[in-house]
Scaffold this motif. Structure first.
Motif, PDB file in Angstrom:
ATOM      1  N   PRO A 106       8.520   1.653   1.348  1.00 44.74           N
ATOM      2  CA  PRO A 106       7.968   0.363   0.910  1.00 44.74           C
ATOM      3  C   PRO A 106       8.427  -0.819   1.761  1.00 44.74           C
ATOM      4  CG  PRO A 106       8.770   1.621  -0.967  1.00 44.74           C
ATOM      5  CD  PRO A 106       9.218   2.361   0.263  1.00 44.74           C
ATOM      6  N   LYS A 107       9.597  -0.715   2.353  1.00 44.29           N
ATOM      7  CA  LYS A 107      10.123  -1.824   3.154  1.00 44.29           C
ATOM      8  C   LYS A 107       9.228  -2.147   4.338  1.00 44.29           C
ATOM      9  CE  LYS A 107      14.345  -3.436   5.422  1.00 44.29           C
ATOM     10  NZ  LYS A 107      15.762  -3.110   5.745  1.00 44.29           N
ATOM     11  N   LEU A 129       0.835  -1.206   0.000  1.00 42.23           N
ATOM     12  CA  LEU A 129       0.000   0.000   0.000  1.00 42.23           C
ATOM     13  C   LEU A 129       0.868   1.254   0.000  1.00 42.23           C
ATOM     14  CD1 LEU A 129      -2.838  -1.172   2.393  1.00 42.23           C
ATOM     15  CD2 LEU A 129      -2.926  -0.904  -0.073  1.00 42.23           C
ATOM     16  N   LEU A 130       1.510   1.483  -1.117  1.00 47.30           N
ATOM     17  CA  LEU A 130       2.375   2.639  -1.306  1.00 47.30           C
ATOM     18  C   LEU A 130       1.556   3.832  -1.776  1.00 47.30           C
ATOM     19  CD1 LEU A 130       5.407   3.686  -1.568  1.00 47.30           C
ATOM     20  CD2 LEU A 130       5.174   3.102  -3.997  1.00 47.30           C
ATOM     21  N   ASP A 131       1.749   4.977  -1.127  1.00 46.03           N
ATOM     22  CA  ASP A 131       1.113   6.221  -1.578  1.00 46.03           C
ATOM     23  C   ASP A 131       1.974   6.807  -2.680  1.00 46.03           C
ATOM     24  OD1 ASP A 131       0.032   8.726  -1.989  1.00 46.03           O
ATOM     25  OD2 ASP A 131      -0.275   9.146   0.142  1.00 46.03           O
ATOM     26  N   PRO A 175       8.902   7.806  -1.201  1.00 43.82           N
ATOM     27  CA  PRO A 175       8.959   6.513  -0.501  1.00 43.82           C
ATOM     28  C   PRO A 175       9.865   6.552   0.726  1.00 43.82           C
ATOM     29  CG  PRO A 175      10.355   6.437  -2.439  1.00 43.82           C
ATOM     30  CD  PRO A 175       9.682   7.792  -2.461  1.00 43.82           C
ATOM     31  N   ILE A 176       9.534   7.412   1.662  1.00 45.44           N
ATOM     32  CA  ILE A 176      10.334   7.570   2.874  1.00 45.44           C
ATOM     33  C   ILE A 176       9.410   7.592   4.100  1.00 45.44           C
ATOM     34  CG2 ILE A 176      12.196   8.835   1.707  1.00 45.44           C
ATOM     35  CD1 ILE A 176      10.970  11.440   2.752  1.00 45.44           C
ATOM     36  N   ASN A 177      10.018   7.466   5.272  1.00 43.06           N
ATOM     37  CA  ASN A 177       9.284   7.517   6.541  1.00 43.06           C
ATOM     38  C   ASN A 177       8.122   6.515   6.551  1.00 43.06           C
ATOM     39  OD1 ASN A 177      11.073   9.557   7.342  1.00 43.06           O
ATOM     40  ND2 ASN A 177       9.794  11.137   6.415  1.00 43.06           N
ATOM     41  N   ASP A 178       6.890   7.005   6.806  1.00 41.96           N
ATOM     42  CA  ASP A 178       5.765   6.069   6.886  1.00 41.96           C
ATOM     43  C   ASP A 178       5.311   5.566   5.514  1.00 41.96           C
ATOM     44  OD1 ASP A 178       4.652   8.393   5.927  1.00 41.96           O
ATOM     45  OD2 ASP A 178       3.024   8.485   7.384  1.00 41.96           O
TER      46      ASP A 178
END
Length: 222
Positions: free
Chosen positions: A88-89, A75-77, A82-85
């Motif tokens: 993706p990890k 559930l990637l925004d 792609p950092i913090n909350d």
């Protein structure tokens, strides 16, 4: 004489929501699976989800609305770095993801299904492995309802794959747990959402930021 804009808007066909189309496709695929009976009660929920996706991709509505149906999507925004909350990890995966560009002009819309196995009583698989009803019921609440409540999951519905027992008895067991939770505003009740399905329900909960959220549920008996 030309028709006024207001009259044209009245006669213009309305576009259904991706939610209704997604659930309709799910139901049609499920009905075919029940007829074919090409599944095993030994399966994990990921296997039931994969079978459903396979059938969903064959449905007319999937082609009509150009649905892209995939499994285990993170559930990637996509509107954030792609950092913090949004790293993706550390992001959760959702069982079934549906996306299309046809519901809103120049915008991709998405809908999600999170699935959990359920049963009313303890039972044994073909290899004699014991299945705990309590474990399934507790897990439906703790990793299903709760993840929607805290907005870890969003814009979707919970699927309960019923492998043993009676649907209404299982819902009563779930409600017993929910009513002992102070964040529950309304327990699971039937929802007249689609004319073609009586297995859709909803519940209401208080979120961590004190808002309320409606969570939809659909129970599929195998």
């Amino acid at each position: 004489m030309a028709l006024s804009v207001s009259i044209l808007n009245q006669v213009k066909p309305s576009i259904p929501s991706i939610e209704k189309i997604s659930i309709q496709v799910l139901i049609e695929a499920y009905n075919l699976i029940i007829i074919k009976k090409e599944y095993s009660f030994d399966w994990e929920e990921e296997q039931f989800s994969s079978l459903l996706i396979s059938e969903m991709n064959k449905q007319y509505l999937t082609t009509r609305w150009n649905l892209n149906i995939t499994t285990e999507r993170k559930l990637l925004d996509e509107n954030k770095l792609p950092i913090n909350d949004n790293n993706p990890k550390h992001l959760p995966r959702i069982d079934i993801s549906i996306a299309s560009w046809l519901f809103k002009k120049n915008k991709k819309t998405e809908y999600f299904f999170e699935a959990k196995n359920l049963c009313e009583k303890n039972w044994k698989k073909s290899d004699n492995k014991r299945v705990s009803a309590k474990y399934y019921l507790d897990r439906y609440i703790s990793t299903g309802v709760e993840n929607f409540r805290i907005k870890k999951y969003f814009n979707g519905i919970l699927i309960g794959y019923i492998l043993q027992g009676d649907k209404l008895n299982i819902i009563n067991e779930l409600n017993f747990r929910l009513l002992n939770n102070l964040t529950t505003i309304q327990d699971i009740k039937n929802l007249k959402f689609l004319p073609s399905c009586n297995d859709i329900y909803h519940s209401k909960h208080q979120t961590p930021d004190t808002d309320s959220i409606e969570i939809k549920h659909i129970f599929l008996k195998f």
